[in-house]
Enzyme design. Structure first.
Site, PDB file in Angstrom:
ATOM      1  N   GLU A  42       0.824  -1.223   0.000  1.00  0.00           N
ATOM      2  CA  GLU A  42       0.000   0.000   0.000  1.00  0.00           C
ATOM      3  C   GLU A  42       0.855   1.268   0.000  1.00  0.00           C
ATOM      4  O   GLU A  42       0.627   2.181   0.800  1.00  0.00           O
ATOM      5  CB  GLU A  42      -0.999  -0.039   1.164  1.00  0.00           C
ATOM      6  N   GLU A  61      -5.194  -8.306  -0.878  1.00  0.00           N
ATOM      7  CA  GLU A  61      -5.932  -8.047   0.379  1.00  0.00           C
ATOM      8  C   GLU A  61      -7.359  -7.709  -0.031  1.00  0.00           C
ATOM      9  O   GLU A  61      -7.571  -6.765  -0.809  1.00  0.00           O
ATOM     10  CB  GLU A  61      -5.360  -6.857   1.164  1.00  0.00           C
TER      11      GLU A  61
HETATM   12  O1  AHR Z   1      -5.249  -5.937   6.817  1.00  0.00           O
HETATM   13  C1  AHR Z   1      -5.096  -4.814   7.631  1.00  0.00           C
HETATM   14  C2  AHR Z   1      -4.376  -3.665   6.925  1.00  0.00           C
HETATM   15  O2  AHR Z   1      -5.163  -3.214   5.864  1.00  0.00           O
HETATM   16  C3  AHR Z   1      -3.065  -4.004   6.285  1.00  0.00           C
HETATM   17  O3  AHR Z   1      -1.992  -3.938   7.152  1.00  0.00           O
HETATM   18  C4  AHR Z   1      -2.929  -2.942   5.235  1.00  0.00           C
HETATM   19  O4  AHR Z   1      -2.181  -3.365   4.133  1.00  0.00           O
HETATM   20  C5  AHR Z   1      -4.360  -2.596   4.896  1.00  0.00           C
HETATM   21  O5  AHR Z   1      -4.569  -1.220   4.932  1.00  0.00           O
END
Ligand code: AHR
Length: 492
Positions: free
Chosen positions: A172, A296
């Site tokens: 991110e 994610e």
């Molecule tokens: O999954 C929780 C958080 O969400 C992770 O650390 C990050 O990559 C995202 O913003």
């Protein structure tokens, strides 16, 4: 109004990659410590891994696990987490403002993945870390030559290389919350230089670029610049998203219809990313498609609970998880990896206490899709009843996907009924061949859409399985309100 679903088993989209059933484990809250890893627990094995958690994850057929972050990785030093436990140093951790004991690290993680039968996927620190550290990590894990780093791994008890295939560069980086946020140009340059030395260290590895998580006005530029800078060094373009039944983070609305319309946002993000990747392939005259990894994804309400990020999921959230798999199947030609974030305790389908665990509502769609999906996604036509929201007009009440297992000649049709109150009579028509005489219906439902599985009420949302008679070319089902149905049946 009745609904119609038309399926031609030869109208194929693409193979389904088993990595669509991936997961993510971060050093955050109780995901690692107290989730995966709890030495001294009566449920832990000799390596400290919770065997009940392992068994639940096996039910999900988790195929690949991304680690160690997440935001955590942007301040992580992998060397802190290897070697004799007594020499490991606790560190201040700035992503989640915690203290990281480092008693679980690379070697424990790879051993855990191998027990699970999943591929390890390591993300390197492109926040406050440098490319030397990243390349050294590849060498420590995968090296076979007689070097100091390989000898170090061997001294740590791992004679054979770990053969870690998937490596992500950063996390991110488009978010100001990230340690080492980068502009599109800065990340494209960083990615290129990290990727070069990591691939030179081990040419067999596959690299994931941290493409998009913020979905702001720069996201297209981010993907475009990455493709321009490193077209031959990117094996997957990674994107992230989190959704929820809320206009604002941190609370739930009761706008069920708008929540169910989330399918449109998933379509936008997937077809948008696919579009820009195809456009760049054409512009740069590349020989291959770059696949998408949604490394994610999940429902998340930002319940921080003392920094632990522990959520209770309800049936509506389970329907949304099912819609994610429908979207991944419909985009099977471009989505080749997807990692639910996360796998245990933190925003997760499995919640533990020191005494046991509970399977959240969202566990059930994940398990159902993972255990019934065939190897090939089919292009399904469907129409019927519709609903509208302040944002969207005339969305189909059903959200549908289908797969076929070519060797077993078995069809799996997934139908999410997004109506709060109405049963949907649905005719499934086979446009080629006919159904076997009998099949199975698996239905996920609960008493109402807010029903949730907790330690006190662990079975509010679950799966019922029953047999269904068929035989011809059509089959009519009554789909219960707010449910997920999987029809699994042979075709000839
Ligand atoms: O999954 C929780 C958080 O969400 C992770 O650390 C990050 O990559 C995202 O913003």
């Amino acid at each position: 109004m009745s609904n119609r679903v038309s399926i031609d088993p030869l109208r194929v989209i693409a193979p389904i990659d088993p990595n669509l059933f991936g997961g993510f484990a971060e050093h955050l809250g109780r995901c690692i410590y107290g989730g995966i890893y709890e030495p001294g627990s009566p449920m832990a094995d000799a390596d400290g891994v919770r065997t009940d958690v392992l068994a639940a994850l096996r039910r999900l057929r988790i195929s690949v696990v991304r680690y160690p972050g997440g935001n955590f990785v942007s301040g992580y030093r992998w060397r802190d987490g290897v070697g004799p436990e007594e020499e490991r140093k606790a560190r201040m951790e700035l992503a989640w403002h915690d203290v990281e004991p480092n008693t679980f690290g690379t070697n424990e993680f790879v051993a855990f993945c191998r027990k699970l039968g999943a591929e390890p996927y390591l993300a390197v620190n492109a926040g406050d870390g440098d490319m030397r550290e990243a390349r050294d990590w590849v060498e420590y894990c995968n090296g076979t030559k007689d070097t100091a780093l390989v000898k170090l791994r061997k001294r740590h008890g791992f004679e054979a290389p770990h053969v870690v295939r998937y490596w992500g560069i950063g996390n991110e980086v488009d978010g100001p919350w990230q340690i080492g946020f980068k502009t599109p140009e800065e990340y494209a340059r960083t990615y290129t230089e990290f990727a070069k030395v990591m691939k030179w260290t081990d040419p067999s590895i596959e690299l994931l670029a941290a493409g998009v998580s913020l979905w702001d006005r720069h996201w297209v530029e981010r993907v475009q610049l990455l493709m321009e800078h490193a077209p031959t060094l990117i094996d997957y373009m990674a994107i992230h998203w989190y959704v929820g039944n809320s206009r604002e983070r941190g609370y739930r609305d009761d706008d069920f219809a708008s929540y169910m319309a989330i399918s449109e946002k998933l379509e936008d993000m997937l077809s948008g990313t696919r579009g820009i990747l195809r456009a760049m392939r054409s512009a740069l005259k590349l020989e291959r498609d770059i696949p998408i990894a949604v490394d994610e994804w999940n429902v998340w309400y930002r319940v921080f609970n003392e920094g632990k990020l522990e959520e209770t999921y309800d049936l509506a959230d389970a329907l949304v998880v099912a819609m994610h798999f429908n979207a991944f199947f419909r985009h099977a030609a471009s989505v080749k990896m997807a990692n639910i974030a996360q796998i245990v305790n933190v925003i997760a389908p499995i919640m533990t206490t020191p005494e046991g665990l509970v399977l959240q509502a969202t566990f059930h769609p994940f398990e159902l899709y993972a255990s019934t999906a065939g190897d090939t996604a089919l292009d399904v036509f469907w129409d019927g009843a519709t609903f509208s929201t302040p944002e969207f007009d005339a969305l189909r009440v059903l959200d549908v996907s289908a797969t076929v297992d070519r060797a077993r000649k078995q069809l799996a049709v997934y139908l999410v009924n997004r109506s709060l109150e109405e049963t949907q009579s649905t005719t499934i028509e086979l446009q080629r061949g006919h159904f076997a005489d009998a099949g199975e219906l698996h239905v996920i439902n609960g008493p109402h859409v807010e029903a949730a599985n907790t330690f006190e009420t662990p079975h509010e949302v679950g799966v019922r399985t029953q047999s269904v008679s068929a035989g011809g070319r059509t089959l009519t089902l009554d789909l219960e309100p707010h449910s997920v149905t999987a029809l699994v049946i042979g075709v000839a």
